[in-house]
Design a protein around this motif. Structure first.
Motif, PDB file in Angstrom:
ATOM      1  N   ASN A 105       4.626  14.121   5.933  1.00 53.22           N
ATOM      2  CA  ASN A 105       5.079  15.501   6.135  1.00 53.22           C
ATOM      3  C   ASN A 105       4.337  16.503   5.244  1.00 53.22           C
ATOM      4  O   ASN A 105       4.940  17.356   4.593  1.00 53.22           O
ATOM      5  CB  ASN A 105       6.587  15.604   5.893  1.00 53.22           C
ATOM      6  N   GLY A 106       3.017  16.386   5.203  1.00 50.60           N
ATOM      7  CA  GLY A 106       2.206  17.327   4.445  1.00 50.60           C
ATOM      8  C   GLY A 106       2.038  17.000   2.981  1.00 50.60           C
ATOM      9  O   GLY A 106       1.343  17.724   2.262  1.00 50.60           O
ATOM     10  N   VAL A 107       2.661  15.911   2.532  1.00 49.30           N
ATOM     11  CA  VAL A 107       2.565  15.508   1.131  1.00 49.30           C
ATOM     12  C   VAL A 107       1.707  14.242   1.033  1.00 49.30           C
ATOM     13  O   VAL A 107       1.954  13.262   1.741  1.00 49.30           O
ATOM     14  CB  VAL A 107       3.952  15.255   0.521  1.00 49.30           C
ATOM     15  N   ARG A 108       0.732  14.274   0.145  1.00 54.43           N
ATOM     16  CA  ARG A 108      -0.165  13.140  -0.060  1.00 54.43           C
ATOM     17  C   ARG A 108       0.522  12.092  -0.914  1.00 54.43           C
ATOM     18  O   ARG A 108       0.942  12.375  -2.038  1.00 54.43           O
ATOM     19  CB  ARG A 108      -1.445  13.629  -0.739  1.00 54.43           C
ATOM     20  N   GLU A 109       0.651  10.852  -0.402  1.00 49.91           N
ATOM     21  CA  GLU A 109       1.290   9.766  -1.125  1.00 49.91           C
ATOM     22  C   GLU A 109       0.259   8.703  -1.474  1.00 49.91           C
ATOM     23  O   GLU A 109      -0.354   8.099  -0.592  1.00 49.91           O
ATOM     24  CB  GLU A 109       2.408   9.132  -0.293  1.00 49.91           C
ATOM     25  N   ALA A 110       0.076   8.464  -2.767  1.00 50.81           N
ATOM     26  CA  ALA A 110      -0.876   7.463  -3.222  1.00 50.81           C
ATOM     27  C   ALA A 110      -0.360   6.058  -2.923  1.00 50.81           C
ATOM     28  O   ALA A 110       0.854   5.803  -2.934  1.00 50.81           O
ATOM     29  CB  ALA A 110      -1.120   7.626  -4.719  1.00 50.81           C
ATOM     30  N   LEU A 111      -1.285   5.145  -2.641  1.00 45.19           N
ATOM     31  CA  LEU A 111      -0.956   3.741  -2.392  1.00 45.19           C
ATOM     32  C   LEU A 111      -1.694   2.867  -3.391  1.00 45.19           C
ATOM     33  O   LEU A 111      -2.855   3.130  -3.725  1.00 45.19           O
ATOM     34  CB  LEU A 111      -1.355   3.347  -0.959  1.00 45.19           C
ATOM     35  N   PRO A 112      -1.056   1.814  -3.861  1.00 49.19           N
ATOM     36  CA  PRO A 112      -1.706   0.950  -4.853  1.00 49.19           C
ATOM     37  C   PRO A 112      -2.689  -0.020  -4.199  1.00 49.19           C
ATOM     38  O   PRO A 112      -2.614  -0.311  -3.013  1.00 49.19           O
ATOM     39  CB  PRO A 112      -0.519   0.183  -5.458  1.00 49.19           C
ATOM     40  N   GLY A 113      -3.597  -0.535  -5.000  1.00 47.13           N
ATOM     41  CA  GLY A 113      -4.480  -1.610  -4.572  1.00 47.13           C
ATOM     42  C   GLY A 113      -5.386  -1.256  -3.424  1.00 47.13           C
ATOM     43  O   GLY A 113      -5.617  -2.070  -2.525  1.00 47.13           O
ATOM     44  N   ALA A 114      -5.941  -0.042  -3.428  1.00 47.37           N
ATOM     45  CA  ALA A 114      -6.764   0.418  -2.307  1.00 47.37           C
ATOM     46  C   ALA A 114      -8.158  -0.191  -2.344  1.00 47.37           C
ATOM     47  O   ALA A 114      -8.680  -0.547  -3.398  1.00 47.37           O
ATOM     48  CB  ALA A 114      -6.863   1.939  -2.328  1.00 47.37           C
ATOM     49  N   VAL A 115      -8.767  -0.309  -1.169  1.00 54.45           N
ATOM     50  CA  VAL A 115     -10.198  -0.574  -1.057  1.00 54.45           C
ATOM     51  C   VAL A 115     -10.883   0.788  -1.126  1.00 54.45           C
ATOM     52  O   VAL A 115     -10.543   1.691  -0.354  1.00 54.45           O
ATOM     53  CB  VAL A 115     -10.524  -1.297   0.263  1.00 54.45           C
ATOM     54  N   PRO A 116     -11.816   0.988  -2.045  1.00 58.35           N
ATOM     55  CA  PRO A 116     -12.330   2.344  -2.286  1.00 58.35           C
ATOM     56  C   PRO A 116     -13.059   2.975  -1.110  1.00 58.35           C
ATOM     57  O   PRO A 116     -13.076   4.186  -0.974  1.00 58.35           O
ATOM     58  CB  PRO A 116     -13.264   2.159  -3.482  1.00 58.35           C
ATOM     59  N   SER A 117     -13.694   2.172  -0.250  1.00 53.56           N
ATOM     60  CA  SER A 117     -14.416   2.732   0.886  1.00 53.56           C
ATOM     61  C   SER A 117     -14.480   1.701   2.002  1.00 53.56           C
ATOM     62  O   SER A 117     -14.648   0.508   1.738  1.00 53.56           O
ATOM     63  CB  SER A 117     -15.831   3.142   0.487  1.00 53.56           C
ATOM     64  N   ALA A 118     -14.375   2.164   3.232  1.00 52.64           N
ATOM     65  CA  ALA A 118     -14.496   1.273   4.389  1.00 52.64           C
ATOM     66  C   ALA A 118     -15.935   1.168   4.866  1.00 52.64           C
ATOM     67  O   ALA A 118     -16.200   0.530   5.890  1.00 52.64           O
ATOM     68  CB  ALA A 118     -13.610   1.773   5.528  1.00 52.64           C
TER      69      ALA A 118
END
Length: 501
Positions: free
Chosen positions: A179-192
């Motif tokens: 809903n317009g708010v950026r939510e960070a997620l853990p353990g991301a792959v930095p680039s696809a």
């Protein structure tokens, strides 16, 4: 006209394109609508449409319990299909005609694609106007952060997912939007978009460890959908699940690979382009089966909440199968024998699987070859909910087809497509005939027209233009109905198209 930023007003809830939305007082209670959109899923990629190597038991069951449309069409790439879905407009009249990037693709700026403008009639505003709570979970692609196109500006009560299409290339992203708010997620792959480092052993599973993250986006998006269904079981809702599967990069949780371990003659994909993958064929198959698993979970949630008999479920794809990034759709016959892939206006690029189910309303085990398209879904969903088709759109309701009452189905003269990015193409289908004009940019829209008889030649191998000049002339007239695009690059006389389609 501001294409990137704006206030985003919703002033069209009751006044749509100059005509008030009419609701049928005799219509029974509105159905819930669950619309599931796959990403780059080819016509022959699921069992119900002929797939032999990939397991899709839930979609096959849905097809047995409902209707398959064998001649249903999307557009040739992602954003135009999503634009046509939301506005009921084909690519000869609508605003969104390509995958235009407003920021830098290379620098990963999240400006998104060309946004829908304020006060646009959309699926969301139209359904809100007749009493629906609306949700879209997954991939949006019709306006980035801060733009007029953000979902909450276009009639979406709840959004969770990717705003920018290129961010959706990564199944382990750094963030999603709520809903317009950026939510960070853990353990991301930095680039696809990486390649296997020099010196790394492509046959060592450890070489791929950095390409597996913690939070698989489709898992968390499905969890949000199940919660939405539970929380809205007492009032009519529209839920679009815009999954990114099986779009590249090739990424799945380890659990999804189990059914396919050792099943195919697989060779590692090391890049460049999308992420390296040790077993690309296994992963591609697993992505489609995982999509099928999510569909099963959605159907189960409807049943557990007593909503299955009150819900219209529709499944389709945004375009045909895609190559690159290690994906090998030819190995799986993912296009079901159709010519072309994503980005083409041949049948393999735009004809997609379609299933609709609603117990007691749509005849189980039925099928139709009526030619229909994604821009017809807006009026179809409205009619299913007891409302009329808004004025000024290209789409027509095919609710009579889904109910098996063909005598009441509105006819049409032709279906139209264009894709002016890359080299430029136009296509039109009228009855059994399909006309296609390629290289429109080089010839300023005047290249030769090819003609195919889809009844006798569904794979478009025999160009009959020389034998039927009268049909070519008719196609020429249909091509001429396109309106000049608001974005200059989407007109055939513009010298250079968008470099990032």
């Amino acid at each position: 006209m501001n294409y990137r930023f704006g206030p985003g007003l919703l002033a069209v809830l009751l006044l749509l394109m100059g005509g008030a939305l009419q609701v049928d007082a005799q219509q029974p209670a509105k159905p819930n609508i669950v619309f599931i959109l796959a990403d780059d899923l080819g016509y022959g990629s699921i069992g119900a449409f002929g797939q032999q190597l990939i397991q899709t038991p839930n979609l096959d069951k849905l097809a047995r319990n409902g209707m398959m449309l064998t001649d249903f069409y999307a557009n040739s790439v992602c954003a135009p299909t999503r634009g046509s879905l939301m506005t009921g407009m084909h690519t000869g009249d609508g605003l969104i005609r390509g995958n235009l990037e407003l920021g830098s693709f290379e620098n990963w700026e999240e400006f998104g694609q060309l946004p829908l403008q304020a006060n646009t009639l959309t699926m969301g505003t139209a359904l809100q106007a007749v009493g629906y709570t609306t949700a879209l979970i997954g991939k949006w692609g019709l306006g980035g952060p801060g733009s007029t196109g953000e979902p909450h500006n276009q009639g979406v009560d709840f959004f969770y997912g990717y705003l920018d299409q290129k961010q959706a290339h990564n199944y382990y992203p750094e963030h999603l939007w709520r809903n317009g708010v950026r939510e960070a997620l853990p353990g991301a792959v930095p680039s696809a978009h990486q390649r296997l480092p020099e010196g790394a052993d492509p046959n060592d599973p450890a070489s791929y460890a950095d390409y597996r993250g913690t939070v698989y986006a489709c898992d968390t998006m499905t969890a949000e959908a199940l919660r939405f269904i539970r929380n809205h079981r007492d009032r009519p809702f529209f839920l679009e699940m815009a999954y990114t599967l099986p779009h590249m990069a090739l990424q799945v949780p380890e659990r999804a690979l189990v059914p396919y371990r050792g099943k195919f003659d697989d060779k590692p994909y090391t890049g460049p382009g999308y992420l390296p993958n040790a077993t690309p064929r296994e992963t591609y198959a697993a992505m489609i089966t995982l999509l099928d698993t999510y569909v099963g979970q959605l159907v189960q949630a409807l049943e557990e909440n007593g909503l299955l008999d009150k819900t219209l479920i529709v499944f389709t794809s945004d375009n045909g199968a895609a190559t690159g990034g290690g994906a090998d759709p030819d190995f799986f016959d993912a296009s079901g024998g159709l010519r072309g892939r994503k980005g083409s206006l041949h049948e393999g690029g735009i004809r997609v699987p379609f299933i609709a189910a609603w117990p007691g309303k749509i005849p189980a085990g039925s099928r139709s070859d009526h030619p229909l398209a994604v821009w017809d879904l807006l009026p179809t969903f409205l009619e299913a909910g007891g409302a009329s088709t808004p004025a000024g759109i290209n789409g027509i309701s095919f609710w009579p087809v889904l109910r098996g009452d063909y005598t009441k189905q509105q006819g049409r003269t032709f279906l139209y497509w264009e894709f002016m990015e890359r080299r430029g193409e136009q296509a039109v289908r009228f009855g059994r005939w399909k006309a296609i004009r390629k290289d429109t940019r080089a010839h300023k829209g005047q290249s030769l027209i090819e003609l195919y008889d889809l009844y006798a030649d569904r794979s478009e191998q025999h160009n009959l233009a020389m034998q039927h000049p009268e049909l070519v002339s008719r196609a020429e007239q249909y091509f001429a109905t396109r309106k000049r695009a608001a974005w200059p690059a989407w007109n055939p006389d513009t010298p250079q198209s968008n470099p990032n389609p």
